[in-house]
Design a protein around this motif. Sequence first.
Motif, PDB file in Angstrom:
ATOM      1  N   ASN A 102      34.067  78.625  -4.955  1.00 28.74           N
ATOM      2  CA  ASN A 102      34.348  77.337  -4.320  1.00 28.74           C
ATOM      3  C   ASN A 102      34.512  76.213  -5.340  1.00 28.74           C
ATOM      4  OD1 ASN A 102      31.601  77.286  -4.967  1.00 28.74           O
ATOM      5  ND2 ASN A 102      31.055  76.040  -3.188  1.00 28.74           N
ATOM      6  N   ASP A 103      34.289  76.515  -6.630  1.00 29.41           N
ATOM      7  CA  ASP A 103      34.515  75.534  -7.692  1.00 29.41           C
ATOM      8  C   ASP A 103      35.909  75.648  -8.308  1.00 29.41           C
ATOM      9  OD1 ASP A 103      31.826  74.540  -7.628  1.00 29.41           O
ATOM     10  OD2 ASP A 103      31.202  76.339  -8.719  1.00 29.41           O
ATOM     11  N   LEU A 104      36.618  76.719  -8.005  1.00 32.93           N
ATOM     12  CA  LEU A 104      37.823  77.040  -8.760  1.00 32.93           C
ATOM     13  C   LEU A 104      38.883  75.947  -8.676  1.00 32.93           C
ATOM     14  CD1 LEU A 104      39.217  79.063 -10.571  1.00 32.93           C
ATOM     15  CD2 LEU A 104      39.999  80.283  -8.535  1.00 32.93           C
ATOM     16  N   GLU A 105      39.154  75.445  -7.476  1.00 31.40           N
ATOM     17  CA  GLU A 105      40.227  74.451  -7.333  1.00 31.40           C
ATOM     18  C   GLU A 105      39.881  73.168  -8.068  1.00 31.40           C
ATOM     19  OE1 GLU A 105      43.071  72.393  -3.910  1.00 31.40           O
ATOM     20  OE2 GLU A 105      41.490  73.797  -3.333  1.00 31.40           O
ATOM     21  N   MET A 106      38.623  72.719  -7.981  1.00 25.66           N
ATOM     22  CA  MET A 106      38.272  71.483  -8.691  1.00 25.66           C
ATOM     23  C   MET A 106      38.359  71.683 -10.204  1.00 25.66           C
ATOM     24  SD  MET A 106      34.181  70.716  -8.734  1.00 25.66           S
ATOM     25  CE  MET A 106      33.004  71.764  -9.610  1.00 25.66           C
ATOM     26  N   LEU A 107      38.059  72.878 -10.692  1.00 29.19           N
ATOM     27  CA  LEU A 107      38.154  73.150 -12.120  1.00 29.19           C
ATOM     28  C   LEU A 107      39.610  73.180 -12.572  1.00 29.19           C
ATOM     29  CD1 LEU A 107      35.422  75.937 -12.458  1.00 29.19           C
ATOM     30  CD2 LEU A 107      35.219  73.542 -13.146  1.00 29.19           C
ATOM     31  N   ALA A 152      37.633  71.007 -17.971  1.00 28.40           N
ATOM     32  CA  ALA A 152      36.866  71.876 -17.074  1.00 28.40           C
ATOM     33  C   ALA A 152      36.058  72.874 -17.880  1.00 28.40           C
ATOM     34  CB  ALA A 152      37.796  72.617 -16.117  1.00 28.40           C
ATOM     35  N   GLY A 153      34.855  73.176 -17.390  1.00 24.01           N
ATOM     36  CA  GLY A 153      34.029  74.208 -17.991  1.00 24.01           C
ATOM     37  C   GLY A 153      33.455  75.103 -16.914  1.00 24.01           C
ATOM     38  N   ALA A 154      33.684  76.401 -17.047  1.00 23.86           N
ATOM     39  CA  ALA A 154      33.086  77.387 -16.143  1.00 23.86           C
ATOM     40  C   ALA A 154      31.860  77.974 -16.828  1.00 23.86           C
ATOM     41  CB  ALA A 154      34.088  78.489 -15.810  1.00 23.86           C
ATOM     42  N   MET A 155      30.772  78.101 -16.087  1.00 22.19           N
ATOM     43  CA  MET A 155      29.536  78.615 -16.673  1.00 22.19           C
ATOM     44  C   MET A 155      29.714  80.078 -17.057  1.00 22.19           C
ATOM     45  SD  MET A 155      28.198  75.726 -16.397  1.00 22.19           S
ATOM     46  CE  MET A 155      26.578  75.982 -17.117  1.00 22.19           C
ATOM     47  N   ALA A 156      29.300  80.426 -18.256  1.00 23.20           N
ATOM     48  CA  ALA A 156      29.585  81.748 -18.824  1.00 23.20           C
ATOM     49  C   ALA A 156      28.968  82.887 -18.023  1.00 23.20           C
ATOM     50  CB  ALA A 156      29.105  81.813 -20.269  1.00 23.20           C
ATOM     51  N   ASP A 157      27.897  82.604 -17.279  1.00 24.39           N
ATOM     52  CA  ASP A 157      27.281  83.635 -16.451  1.00 24.39           C
ATOM     53  C   ASP A 157      27.693  83.481 -14.986  1.00 24.39           C
ATOM     54  OD1 ASP A 157      25.928  81.267 -16.102  1.00 24.39           O
ATOM     55  OD2 ASP A 157      23.916  82.112 -16.329  1.00 24.39           O
ATOM     56  N   GLY A 158      28.802  82.784 -14.752  1.00 21.62           N
ATOM     57  CA  GLY A 158      29.294  82.580 -13.396  1.00 21.62           C
ATOM     58  C   GLY A 158      30.131  83.740 -12.907  1.00 21.62           C
ATOM     59  N   ASP A 159      30.826  83.515 -11.804  1.00 19.33           N
ATOM     60  CA  ASP A 159      31.632  84.545 -11.164  1.00 19.33           C
ATOM     61  C   ASP A 159      32.769  84.961 -12.108  1.00 19.33           C
ATOM     62  OD1 ASP A 159      33.610  85.879  -9.484  1.00 19.33           O
ATOM     63  OD2 ASP A 159      32.514  85.078  -7.760  1.00 19.33           O
ATOM     64  N   VAL A 194      39.658  80.114 -15.751  1.00 16.70           N
ATOM     65  CA  VAL A 194      39.333  78.852 -16.429  1.00 16.70           C
ATOM     66  C   VAL A 194      39.147  79.132 -17.915  1.00 16.70           C
ATOM     67  CG1 VAL A 194      37.710  76.933 -16.574  1.00 16.70           C
ATOM     68  CG2 VAL A 194      38.252  77.935 -14.345  1.00 16.70           C
ATOM     69  N   GLU A 195      39.880  78.422 -18.743  1.00 17.75           N
ATOM     70  CA  GLU A 195      39.896  78.707 -20.183  1.00 17.75           C
ATOM     71  C   GLU A 195      38.559  78.438 -20.864  1.00 17.75           C
ATOM     72  OE1 GLU A 195      42.272  77.261 -24.229  1.00 17.75           O
ATOM     73  OE2 GLU A 195      42.796  76.419 -22.257  1.00 17.75           O
ATOM     74  N   ASN A 196      37.946  77.292 -20.579  1.00 13.74           N
ATOM     75  CA  ASN A 196      36.720  76.897 -21.274  1.00 13.74           C
ATOM     76  C   ASN A 196      35.485  77.422 -20.561  1.00 13.74           C
ATOM     77  OD1 ASN A 196      38.115  75.316 -23.216  1.00 13.74           O
ATOM     78  ND2 ASN A 196      38.277  73.643 -21.730  1.00 13.74           N
ATOM     79  N   HIS A 197      34.580  78.036 -21.315  1.00 16.20           N
ATOM     80  CA  HIS A 197      33.338  78.559 -20.766  1.00 16.20           C
ATOM     81  C   HIS A 197      32.146  77.848 -21.395  1.00 16.20           C
ATOM     82  CE1 HIS A 197      35.603  82.602 -19.943  1.00 16.20           C
ATOM     83  NE2 HIS A 197      36.051  81.591 -19.218  1.00 16.20           N
ATOM     84  N   CYS A 198      31.172  77.483 -20.550  1.00 14.87           N
ATOM     85  CA  CYS A 198      29.951  76.819 -21.006  1.00 14.87           C
ATOM     86  C   CYS A 198      28.817  77.830 -21.089  1.00 14.87           C
ATOM     87  CB  CYS A 198      29.523  75.737 -20.019  1.00 14.87           C
ATOM     88  SG  CYS A 198      30.664  74.391 -19.810  1.00 14.87           S
ATOM     89  N   PRO A 199      27.896  77.651 -22.022  1.00 13.97           N
ATOM     90  CA  PRO A 199      26.685  78.476 -21.984  1.00 13.97           C
ATOM     91  C   PRO A 199      25.950  78.293 -20.654  1.00 13.97           C
ATOM     92  CG  PRO A 199      26.854  77.310 -24.071  1.00 13.97           C
ATOM     93  CD  PRO A 199      27.921  76.738 -23.171  1.00 13.97           C
ATOM     94  N   SER A 200      25.054  79.199 -20.356  1.00 18.02           N
ATOM     95  CA  SER A 200      24.316  79.202 -19.098  1.00 18.02           C
ATOM     96  C   SER A 200      23.526  77.913 -18.891  1.00 18.02           C
ATOM     97  CB  SER A 200      23.348  80.399 -19.083  1.00 18.02           C
ATOM     98  OG  SER A 200      22.432  80.299 -18.025  1.00 18.02           O
TER      99      SER A 200
END
Length: 261
Positions: free
Chosen positions: A214-219, A225-232, A239-245
């Motif tokens: 449910n975060d994908l469209e806003m990202l 944008a940062g997607a949490m590295a332990d996310g889905d 999403v290109e950029n990944h954030c640490p947990s």
Amino acid sequence: MKKTTIQAAFFDIDGTLYDHETKQIPALHMEMLRALQCQGIKICLCSGRAMPLLRNLGIDDAIAWDGYVCGNGSYVYDRDRQPLYQNVIPADSARQLFQLAAQDGFGLLVAGNCVFTTRDDPDTRALLDAVSLVDIPKRDLQPEDEFCIVSLAIADTQTRRPAYEAVPHVQVLYNTLSVDIMRDDLSKYEGIKVLMRHFGFEPGAYMAFGDALNDLEMLEHAALAGAMADGDPRVLARVENHCPSVKEAGIYTFLSERGWL
């Protein structure tokens, strides 16, 4: 990226800003929020949770938020929690969801202008514990109830549920933690656009962080944008950029490394 292109920041809560293991927002995330505000950036919650679920978690008063997108875009509030927008699941569709869950023997966690569960069983208790909810009442549907989110309290969150998908005006998201049902014409990004118009900003002039479908469209519409590295994994693939947990206060690290803090 020029900092002047970003005027607001939107944060998912569960698994992104808030750590359910420690039951709090990490101290470095709080420092990050204050630092962004000092730069004149609006800080906003953007969650699948309705306002009663924010209050249950105690996160609505953690800092002076500049705005709230709740229920995946079903409710939008300004900094004073005055409503700017509301669009909930139609009553007929909600009744169909309740009937299906009763036939299947599934518990529901539902939220909108209220929050309650329909069963007290191991799957329901597991869901409540996973998202740090306490003292949620168990009761039946009442005429005045309205909902922006209906979650199936089941252990198997990946098997498709065609009967629920066939209910009019809703979409079903098979997240790693739960099966979430919401309006089919809304998303967090639609709520973000309402709040950005309220601020007088261009719709894409924001940064965003999340971990679930449910975060994908806003990202995907964010300037940063940062997607949490332990996310889905399905989100991480898009999403290109990944954030640490969040367990490592990952958004703080992400923004620090990019010169924002």
